[in-house]
Design an enzyme around this catalytic site. Structure first.
Site, PDB file in Angstrom:
ATOM      1  N   ASP A 223      54.663  45.400  54.850  1.00 63.04           N
ATOM      2  CA  ASP A 223      55.576  44.876  55.866  1.00 63.04           C
ATOM      3  C   ASP A 223      55.272  45.434  57.257  1.00 63.04           C
ATOM      4  O   ASP A 223      54.980  46.624  57.401  1.00 63.04           O
ATOM      5  CB  ASP A 223      56.997  45.311  55.449  1.00 63.04           C
ATOM      6  CG  ASP A 223      58.077  44.823  56.362  1.00 63.04           C
ATOM      7  OD1 ASP A 223      58.427  43.636  56.279  1.00 63.04           O
ATOM      8  OD2 ASP A 223      58.586  45.627  57.173  1.00 63.04           O
ATOM      9  N   GLU A 293      51.208  42.058  56.658  1.00 58.87           N
ATOM     10  CA  GLU A 293      51.924  41.181  57.581  1.00 58.87           C
ATOM     11  C   GLU A 293      51.558  41.563  59.008  1.00 58.87           C
ATOM     12  O   GLU A 293      51.819  42.678  59.441  1.00 58.87           O
ATOM     13  CB  GLU A 293      53.437  41.338  57.382  1.00 58.87           C
ATOM     14  CG  GLU A 293      54.228  40.368  58.226  1.00 58.87           C
ATOM     15  CD  GLU A 293      55.690  40.777  58.447  1.00 58.87           C
ATOM     16  OE1 GLU A 293      56.528  39.883  58.551  1.00 58.87           O
ATOM     17  OE2 GLU A 293      55.975  41.992  58.550  1.00 58.87           O
TER      18      GLU A 293
END
Ligand code: GLC
Length: 587
Positions: A223, A293
């Site tokens: 993330d 990401e």
């Protein structure tokens, strides 16, 4: 007419088992909204387990679970209180093991979300850091006030903004210092300049990765990775150049600043490289993968692949079909996105395609329901791994959520007049399984977010029973990915007739595949023999549900004059005209 051919990724050998992440599609599950098993209105792990047969039926070989860890849920799990435990709302560690076993039995790989940039402010590390208890004192990014304002209040060290609005700094009386939070104030940023956070032998985050690898997971989605480091001198960030901001009105918004001191600093790649090394050490029997990401321009995203001698991510997410096209999608725009990604990818790197996720408006809402199948055709049949957000297989739409029902902090922080610009609730509403109570998602009287009222007709059960539906198209597309030409063939892509995107996948000795998408709302007749290797005749493999009156599966059509009604897509199989070899005509 544009034309573009890619040879670089051609392989002349079959794919091994350890390449499972290339062969399979990756299906993202947002656990709160997938299936509730205990009637509390929120999805959970037992719920997911009960739906594994559906996932298998779709043909999915790998699932990525959005965070399931213990969390106060201010950012619905992206604020972690304990990196090694399960949130009670989702179940227990035993539920996790049971889910993981059930997935293994069905040969479905399991990827977890890994959130290294921040924890929750309820994490014990943060509580101890606040009190300056060693060794936690510098686990987070603390800084002194710049001074005091006219009201005597401490002033933040600089102008940095949080992604979810307001200053990125929060004052703590207890420590008489500010801490940094690039997201919510309940998500303090870990301090990657502190060797404890990333020191080889005593590394708290590698320890977390190892913990879940030991539980048998097959990889991670990392993330917010470009946020890991900030400028040591805490310099102010400049305003974005005129015309380059995101159009939001307030000077206080994150989108106004050029994030040169808080985003994509060079040190980020070193940290990710350490994670990759750890995964590779654990990949003796089976590849453990890392997807990252990164919302960045394509040339910068490519750095996250690393290179041959220093690999980083197996792939960084390709968000281009989400971020580079808002509403007015055209063949030329999609062509450019595909071309740019393929041209920029390092040699031997593997592509990926996604059109939706839990942070972005749904495909049917952004591009219109008529393009749902066509977008799936593109992402499934291009070279690379498709990443599919749950519900996209049936064309779920954004749900209109009132201010009163708003749950996402990104929306709440924006206030009642602007929440719709920022809230991610519309794409997070419960899965629509059937036409029963709460769409079969939950037996509760109220679900955590309202179910989209269109569930009565738009649901998985109805689509599986229908003669032709988004799910049926989706299943055929997933099945087509097993074909050698789709997995390893050459890509040839063109824009024809202004707004038709056409691409072929060809591998010598195997049936070829051709995707034709009409982005205009006008009927177009096209000569597909203009494409390299395409003969006069093709066999229809699959088509958009809007084309059901025009085509029928397995019928033969003449490639010279194919009539494509407005907005929709078609997949054809053909015998490639290459040298002198012959492949059987696909039936
Ligand atoms: C990522 C997640 C998003 C989350 C944020 C902070 O962008 O996709 O949902 O809010 O990171 O962790």
């Amino acid at each position: 007419m544009h034309t573009f051919t890619v040879f670089a990724f051609l392989f002349c050998y079959g794919m091994a088992d350890h390449d499972w992440w290339k062969k399979s599609i990756i299906y993202q599950i947002y656990p709160r909204s997938f299936q509730d098993s205990n009637g509390d209105g929120t999805g959970d792990l037992q719920g997911i387990e009960s739906r594994l047969d559906y996932i298998k039926e779709l043909g999915v070989g790998a699932v990525w679970l959005s965070p399931i860890y213990k969390s106060p849920m201010k950012d619905f799990g992206y604020d972690i209180e304990d990196f090694k435990d399960i949130a009670p709302v989702f179940g227990t560690m035993e539920d996790f093991r049971s889910l993981s076993r059930a997935m293994k039995q069905r040969d479905i790989k399991l990827l977890l979300d890994f959130i290294p940039n921040h924890s929750s402010d309820q994490h014990e590390w943060f509580k101890k850091s606040l009190m300056k208890q060693e060794p936690y004192t510098d686990y987070y990014v603390w800084a002194d006030a710049k001074g005091v304002d006219d009201d005597g209040k401490p002033m933040p060290p600089n102008n940095w903004k949080a992604v979810f609005g307001g200053s990125a700094w929060e004052w703590k009386e207890e420590r008489q210092q500010f801490y940094l939070h690039q997201f919510l104030k309940q998500q303090p940023d870990l301090n990657y300049r502190n060797p404890k956070i990333l020191q080889k032998c005593d590394n708290i985050l590698q320890d977390v990765l190892q913990f879940w690898l030991d539980q048998g997971v097959d990889g991670f989605r990392v993330d917010a990775s470009p946020h890991l480091f900030e400028d040591e001198q805490l310099r102010d960030e400049p305003l974005k150049e005129e015309g380059k901001d995101d159009g939001s009105a307030d000077d206080d918004d994150y989108g106004k600043l050029d994030h040169i001191y808080t985003y994509n600093l060079p040190q980020v790649l070193n940290v990710l490289r350490e994670f990759r090394i750890l995964l590779d050490h654990n990949s003796v029997n089976q590849t453990k993968i890392m997807i990252v990401e990164t919302y960045l321009p394509v040339d910068k995203v490519m750095d996250y692949y690393g290179n041959k001698t220093r690999s980083i991510a197996h792939f960084p997410f390709n968000f281009e079909l989400i971020t580079s096209i808002s509403h007015n999608i055209t063949a030329a725009k999609v062509y450019n996105i595909i071309q740019t990604w393929m041209e920029h990818m390092p040699q031997d790197a593997w592509a990926n395609w996604m059109v939706g996720n839990h942070d972005k408006s749904r495909v049917a809402t952004r591009f219109g329901p008529e393009l749902v199948d066509a977008m799936n055709m593109i992402t499934m049949l291009l070279p690379g791994t498709p990443v599919v957000y749950n519900g996209e297989e049936m064309g779920m739409e954004d749900t209109d959520i009132s201010w009163r029902d708003t749950k996402d902090s990104a929306g709440i922080n924006a206030g009642p007049t602007k929440y719709k610009l920022f809230s991610r609730d519309p794409e997070r509403t419960p899965m629509q399984w059937n036409s029963g109570k709460n769409a079969g998602f939950s037996t509760a009287n109220q679900t955590w977010l309202p179910v989209n009222p269109n569930y009565v007709s738009l649901n998985a059960e109805a689509q599986l029973a229908a003669e032709w539906s988004h799910i049926k198209v989706f299943k055929l597309l997933v099945a087509a990915r097993k074909a050698e030409a789709v997995m390893m063939g050459k890509l040839d892509i063109q824009v024809l007739k202004n707004n038709l995107l056409v691409f072929t996948r060809v591998k010598e000795g195997h049936p070829g595949y051709m995707v034709v998408v009409n982005f205009s709302n006008k009927t177009e007749t096209v000569d597909l023999t203009k494409m390299a290797h395409v003969p006069d005749i093709s066999t229809v493999y699959v088509f958009s549900i809007t084309y059901a009156h025009q085509f029928s599966v397995r019928s033969r059509i003449s490639n010279k004059d194919v009539t494509m009604p407005g907005i929709g897509g078609l997949v054809l199989m053909f015998v490639p005209q290459l040298s002198d070899y012959k492949v059987p005509i696909p039936l």
